[in-house]
Scaffold this motif. Sequence first.
Motif, short mmCIF file in Angstrom:
data_model
loop_
_atom_site.label_atom_id
_atom_site.label_comp_id
_atom_site.label_asym_id
_atom_site.label_seq_id
_atom_site.Cartn_x
_atom_site.Cartn_y
_atom_site.Cartn_z
N PHE A 96 0.82 -1.21 0.00
CA PHE A 96 0.00 0.00 0.00
C PHE A 96 0.85 1.26 0.00
CE2 PHE A 96 0.59 -0.46 4.57
CZ PHE A 96 0.66 0.86 5.03
N CYS A 97 0.20 2.35 -0.44
CA CYS A 97 0.78 3.70 -0.44
C CYS A 97 -0.39 4.67 -0.33
CB CYS A 97 1.63 3.92 -1.70
SG CYS A 97 0.70 3.72 -3.24
N ARG A 98 -0.27 5.88 -0.85
CA ARG A 98 -1.37 6.83 -0.73
C ARG A 98 -2.60 6.37 -1.50
NH1 ARG A 98 -3.90 10.46 -3.38
NH2 ARG A 98 -2.46 10.48 -5.12
N SER A 99 -2.39 5.97 -2.77
CA SER A 99 -3.52 5.58 -3.61
C SER A 99 -3.47 4.12 -4.07
CB SER A 99 -3.59 6.47 -4.85
OG SER A 99 -2.49 6.18 -5.71
N GLY A 100 -2.31 3.50 -3.97
CA GLY A 100 -2.09 2.15 -4.49
C GLY A 100 -1.29 2.16 -5.78
N ALA A 101 -1.29 3.28 -6.50
CA ALA A 101 -0.61 3.36 -7.80
C ALA A 101 0.91 3.24 -7.66
CB ALA A 101 -0.97 4.66 -8.51
N ARG A 102 1.48 3.89 -6.69
CA ARG A 102 2.93 3.84 -6.47
C ARG A 102 3.37 2.41 -6.17
NH1 ARG A 102 4.72 7.56 -1.61
NH2 ARG A 102 2.72 8.30 -2.32
N SER A 103 2.62 1.71 -5.33
CA SER A 103 2.94 0.32 -5.02
C SER A 103 2.84 -0.56 -6.27
CB SER A 103 2.00 -0.21 -3.93
OG SER A 103 2.23 0.45 -2.71
N ALA A 104 1.83 -0.32 -7.09
CA ALA A 104 1.67 -1.09 -8.32
C ALA A 104 2.84 -0.84 -9.27
CB ALA A 104 0.35 -0.75 -9.01
N ARG A 105 3.27 0.41 -9.40
CA ARG A 105 4.43 0.72 -10.26
C ARG A 105 5.69 0.07 -9.72
NH1 ARG A 105 2.02 5.87 -10.16
NH2 ARG A 105 3.58 6.58 -8.67
N LEU A 106 5.88 0.11 -8.41
CA LEU A 106 7.06 -0.49 -7.80
C LEU A 106 7.06 -2.01 -8.02
CD1 LEU A 106 9.63 -0.08 -6.12
CD2 LEU A 106 8.21 -0.36 -4.07
N TYR A 107 5.92 -2.64 -7.84
CA TYR A 107 5.82 -4.08 -8.07
C TYR A 107 6.18 -4.40 -9.53
CZ TYR A 107 3.97 -8.71 -8.86
OH TYR A 107 3.85 -10.03 -9.22
N GLN A 108 5.61 -3.65 -10.43
CA GLN A 108 5.87 -3.89 -11.87
C GLN A 108 7.36 -3.74 -12.17
OE1 GLN A 108 3.58 -4.95 -14.05
NE2 GLN A 108 5.13 -5.10 -15.64
N ALA A 109 7.98 -2.69 -11.68
CA ALA A 109 9.41 -2.47 -11.92
C ALA A 109 10.25 -3.57 -11.28
CB ALA A 109 9.83 -1.09 -11.39
N ALA A 110 9.88 -3.98 -10.08
CA ALA A 110 10.66 -5.00 -9.36
C ALA A 110 10.55 -6.38 -10.00
CB ALA A 110 10.22 -5.06 -7.90
#
Length: 114
Positions: A96-110
Motif C-alpha cells: 500500500f501507499c497513498r492511492s495504491g498506484a505507487r505500489s503497483a508501479r514499484l511491483y511492476q518495476a521489481a
Amino acid sequence: MSLPLQAIAPDVCVAPQLDPSAMAEAAAAGFKSVINNRPDFEGGPDQPTSAQIEAAARAAGLQYVHLPVPSMGQTPEQIAQAAEVLASLPRPVLMFCRSGARSARLYQAATTAN
C-alpha cells in the motif's frame, strides 16, 4: 470496513493508505505479508506511522516491511530492494501507499527487472 484492494498478480494486491486497524482485516482476508511504500508523515501528522502499522501487523500475525518510496518515483536501489523483499516474503502480499498506484508501479518495476 472492507479493504479497498486491487489485484495486480495472483498473489499480490495493492491498496490505498491503510491504518493499523486494517491489519487484522488483512490477516483475516488471508494475507501473510504487508509492504508499506509510503514515507512517514507524507500525508501530514494524521497519517499513521510505519511503527503503528507494523505493531498492528505483527499482532495480527503478518510479516511487515516498510519500503518508503517518494511519490515522484522509485530509484534503481528501491526497485532492487523491492525485488528482494517480494522474493522473500510469504504470499499473498498486500502493498500500500497513498492511492495504491505507487505500489503497483514499484511491483511492476521489481518483477520485470529480474
